[in-house]
Scaffold this motif. Sequence first.
Motif, PDB file in Angstrom:
ATOM      1  N   ALA A 176     -86.952  45.985 -47.211  1.00 46.51           N
ATOM      2  CA  ALA A 176     -85.687  46.375 -47.841  1.00 46.51           C
ATOM      3  C   ALA A 176     -85.630  45.911 -49.292  1.00 46.51           C
ATOM      4  O   ALA A 176     -85.196  46.661 -50.186  1.00 46.51           O
ATOM      5  N   ASN A 177     -86.074  44.696 -49.542  1.00 52.03           N
ATOM      6  CA  ASN A 177     -86.062  44.172 -50.916  1.00 52.03           C
ATOM      7  C   ASN A 177     -86.953  45.004 -51.831  1.00 52.03           C
ATOM      8  O   ASN A 177     -86.590  45.291 -52.986  1.00 52.03           O
ATOM      9  N   ALA A 178     -88.130  45.382 -51.335  1.00 47.65           N
ATOM     10  CA  ALA A 178     -89.050  46.190 -52.141  1.00 47.65           C
ATOM     11  C   ALA A 178     -88.461  47.565 -52.429  1.00 47.65           C
ATOM     12  O   ALA A 178     -88.564  48.080 -53.554  1.00 47.65           O
ATOM     13  N   LEU A 179     -87.832  48.163 -51.432  1.00 43.56           N
ATOM     14  CA  LEU A 179     -87.257  49.499 -51.609  1.00 43.56           C
ATOM     15  C   LEU A 179     -86.084  49.481 -52.579  1.00 43.56           C
ATOM     16  O   LEU A 179     -85.967  50.348 -53.452  1.00 43.56           O
ATOM     17  N   THR A 180     -85.195  48.517 -52.413  1.00 44.18           N
ATOM     18  CA  THR A 180     -84.019  48.478 -53.286  1.00 44.18           C
ATOM     19  C   THR A 180     -84.407  48.122 -54.726  1.00 44.18           C
ATOM     20  O   THR A 180     -83.740  48.542 -55.671  1.00 44.18           O
ATOM     21  N   LYS A 181     -85.499  47.407 -54.886  1.00 45.02           N
ATOM     22  CA  LYS A 181     -85.950  47.035 -56.231  1.00 45.02           C
ATOM     23  C   LYS A 181     -86.635  48.195 -56.943  1.00 45.02           C
ATOM     24  O   LYS A 181     -86.366  48.472 -58.107  1.00 45.02           O
ATOM     25  N   ASP A 182     -87.523  48.898 -56.225  1.00 48.36           N
ATOM     26  CA  ASP A 182     -88.386  49.896 -56.873  1.00 48.36           C
ATOM     27  C   ASP A 182     -88.050  51.342 -56.534  1.00 48.36           C
ATOM     28  O   ASP A 182     -88.596  52.262 -57.164  1.00 48.36           O
ATOM     29  N   HIS A 183     -87.178  51.571 -55.550  1.00 50.33           N
ATOM     30  CA  HIS A 183     -86.887  52.945 -55.132  1.00 50.33           C
ATOM     31  C   HIS A 183     -85.391  53.162 -54.915  1.00 50.33           C
ATOM     32  O   HIS A 183     -84.986  53.852 -53.977  1.00 50.33           O
ATOM     33  N   SER A 184     -84.584  52.588 -55.785  1.00 55.79           N
ATOM     34  CA  SER A 184     -83.126  52.666 -55.622  1.00 55.79           C
ATOM     35  C   SER A 184     -82.580  54.062 -55.876  1.00 55.79           C
ATOM     36  O   SER A 184     -81.475  54.383 -55.425  1.00 55.79           O
ATOM     37  N   ALA A 240     -84.925  50.908 -37.452  1.00 59.48           N
ATOM     38  CA  ALA A 240     -84.418  51.648 -38.612  1.00 59.48           C
ATOM     39  C   ALA A 240     -83.030  51.159 -38.992  1.00 59.48           C
ATOM     40  O   ALA A 240     -82.711  50.980 -40.177  1.00 59.48           O
ATOM     41  N   GLY A 241     -82.191  50.898 -37.995  1.00 63.13           N
ATOM     42  CA  GLY A 241     -80.854  50.394 -38.270  1.00 63.13           C
ATOM     43  C   GLY A 241     -80.870  49.040 -38.939  1.00 63.13           C
ATOM     44  O   GLY A 241     -80.055  48.750 -39.827  1.00 63.13           O
ATOM     45  N   CYS A 242     -81.820  48.201 -38.534  1.00 63.03           N
ATOM     46  CA  CYS A 242     -81.961  46.877 -39.145  1.00 63.03           C
ATOM     47  C   CYS A 242     -82.292  47.011 -40.633  1.00 63.03           C
ATOM     48  O   CYS A 242     -81.683  46.351 -41.477  1.00 63.03           O
ATOM     49  N   LEU A 243     -83.252  47.873 -40.953  1.00 61.98           N
ATOM     50  CA  LEU A 243     -83.616  48.080 -42.359  1.00 61.98           C
ATOM     51  C   LEU A 243     -82.442  48.649 -43.153  1.00 61.98           C
ATOM     52  O   LEU A 243     -82.160  48.202 -44.277  1.00 61.98           O
ATOM     53  N   GLU A 303     -76.560  46.370 -47.779  1.00 61.85           N
ATOM     54  CA  GLU A 303     -75.999  45.167 -48.387  1.00 61.85           C
ATOM     55  C   GLU A 303     -76.194  45.172 -49.906  1.00 61.85           C
ATOM     56  O   GLU A 303     -75.388  44.599 -50.647  1.00 61.85           O
ATOM     57  N   ALA A 304     -77.273  45.820 -50.343  1.00 66.77           N
ATOM     58  CA  ALA A 304     -77.533  45.932 -51.782  1.00 66.77           C
ATOM     59  C   ALA A 304     -76.736  47.070 -52.417  1.00 66.77           C
ATOM     60  O   ALA A 304     -76.595  47.130 -53.638  1.00 66.77           O
ATOM     61  N   GLY A 305     -76.223  47.980 -51.567  1.00 62.13           N
ATOM     62  CA  GLY A 305     -75.405  49.080 -52.058  1.00 62.13           C
ATOM     63  C   GLY A 305     -76.216  50.165 -52.728  1.00 62.13           C
ATOM     64  O   GLY A 305     -77.427  50.058 -52.904  1.00 62.13           O
ATOM     65  N   GLY A 306     -75.536  51.239 -53.093  1.00 64.48           N
ATOM     66  CA  GLY A 306     -76.167  52.272 -53.896  1.00 64.48           C
ATOM     67  C   GLY A 306     -76.926  53.339 -53.144  1.00 64.48           C
ATOM     68  O   GLY A 306     -77.641  54.137 -53.757  1.00 64.48           O
ATOM     69  N   TYR A 307     -76.803  53.402 -51.808  1.00 63.59           N
ATOM     70  CA  TYR A 307     -77.497  54.434 -51.043  1.00 63.59           C
ATOM     71  C   TYR A 307     -76.504  55.295 -50.268  1.00 63.59           C
ATOM     72  O   TYR A 307     -75.540  54.797 -49.686  1.00 63.59           O
ATOM     73  N   GLU A 308     -76.773  56.586 -50.273  1.00 64.58           N
ATOM     74  CA  GLU A 308     -75.998  57.524 -49.466  1.00 64.58           C
ATOM     75  C   GLU A 308     -76.718  57.688 -48.133  1.00 64.58           C
ATOM     76  O   GLU A 308     -77.916  57.994 -48.094  1.00 64.58           O
ATOM     77  N   LEU A 309     -76.003  57.500 -47.026  1.00 63.89           N
ATOM     78  CA  LEU A 309     -76.610  57.563 -45.704  1.00 63.89           C
ATOM     79  C   LEU A 309     -76.330  58.903 -45.033  1.00 63.89           C
ATOM     80  O   LEU A 309     -75.196  59.378 -45.019  1.00 63.89           O
ATOM     81  N   SER A 310     -77.376  59.507 -44.461  1.00 66.10           N
ATOM     82  CA  SER A 310     -77.173  60.691 -43.638  1.00 66.10           C
ATOM     83  C   SER A 310     -76.463  60.270 -42.350  1.00 66.10           C
ATOM     84  O   SER A 310     -76.346  59.081 -42.047  1.00 66.10           O
ATOM     85  N   ASP A 311     -76.013  61.243 -41.565  1.00 61.23           N
ATOM     86  CA  ASP A 311     -75.346  60.912 -40.307  1.00 61.23           C
ATOM     87  C   ASP A 311     -76.274  60.137 -39.380  1.00 61.23           C
ATOM     88  O   ASP A 311     -75.846  59.177 -38.711  1.00 61.23           O
ATOM     89  N   ALA A 312     -77.544  60.530 -39.331  1.00 58.78           N
ATOM     90  CA  ALA A 312     -78.498  59.819 -38.468  1.00 58.78           C
ATOM     91  C   ALA A 312     -78.703  58.388 -38.955  1.00 58.78           C
ATOM     92  O   ALA A 312     -78.806  57.451 -38.146  1.00 58.78           O
ATOM     93  N   ALA A 313     -78.758  58.210 -40.259  1.00 59.07           N
ATOM     94  CA  ALA A 313     -78.918  56.862 -40.817  1.00 59.07           C
ATOM     95  C   ALA A 313     -77.675  56.015 -40.534  1.00 59.07           C
ATOM     96  O   ALA A 313     -77.783  54.831 -40.191  1.00 59.07           O
ATOM     97  N   GLN A 314     -76.510  56.611 -40.682  1.00 54.88           N
ATOM     98  CA  GLN A 314     -75.278  55.883 -40.393  1.00 54.88           C
ATOM     99  C   GLN A 314     -75.211  55.494 -38.913  1.00 54.88           C
ATOM    100  O   GLN A 314     -74.788  54.377 -38.563  1.00 54.88           O
ATOM    101  N   THR A 315     -75.664  56.385 -38.045  1.00 50.65           N
ATOM    102  CA  THR A 315     -75.663  56.101 -36.611  1.00 50.65           C
ATOM    103  C   THR A 315     -76.613  54.954 -36.280  1.00 50.65           C
ATOM    104  O   THR A 315     -76.280  54.065 -35.478  1.00 50.65           O
TER     105      THR A 315
END
Length: 247
Positions: free
Chosen positions: A130-138, A161-164, A170-182
């Motif tokens: 998660a840290n790598a993604l939010t840092k380099d792929h925000s 997937a839910g854990c990630l 927590e870092a914010g800035g991502y739009e979640l699809s319905d599947a991701a929100q679930t």
Amino acid sequence: MGKIHVVTRKEEIDEAKMKGKIAVVFDVLLATSTIATVLEHGARSVIPVLDGEQARSRAAEMNKDDCMLVGEYEGRTIDGFLDPNPSALKASAKGKKIILSTTNGTVAIHKSSPARRIFACSLLNAKAVANALTKDHSEDTIILVCSGSSGHFSLEDFYGAGCLIQHMAEAGGYELSDAAQTAKLFYEGCKEEPAVVLAKSKVGKMLEKYGFQEEISFISARDCFSCVPVLYGDELIDYRHLKVNSS
């Protein structure tokens, strides 16, 4: 703003939609947990292959002292291979290239190949990924690929997937699809009992049946590893090493 989608089975991967995206593959029981474990314990790389034949062919190109054949098919260890059980491999992984063949996880990595970059994630290293993604792929679209189990939905991958997603949210800035929100809501509803959730899954019950309860306990230890497996060529290496080499 970046976006997060979830694919609930590897069979649902749309190669055209995967192009240019960032893929994160989950096979919590057990492939991506094994990948995270051996890299954390000093393996040089993990080479994910489609089947035992491809694994043997890859090994034939290498010095036998430099590599280890690890794999299963439909839950049974491939003849001449080591069991892909993370707790059993951690002591022997250092300095080795692990050639890994599994029914679902390594196949999902190959099916994700149109993506611009492919990561492997488990509960063990979810925070680090998660840290790598939010840092380099925000700003990117990130597709979380649940490998599933022989074409079926798998509880443990959706939970991973839910854990990630929770860590990334927590870092914010991502739009979640319905599947991701679930997936996020599912994880939040039972995040205090990962070993219980994994044990209730089909694969978890199979592991318990064959006496591998300790593996479920081992891989349920969330966020204890700092490695971030990323595919570079045809090998998974620690993303931190990739960043150092490319800087």
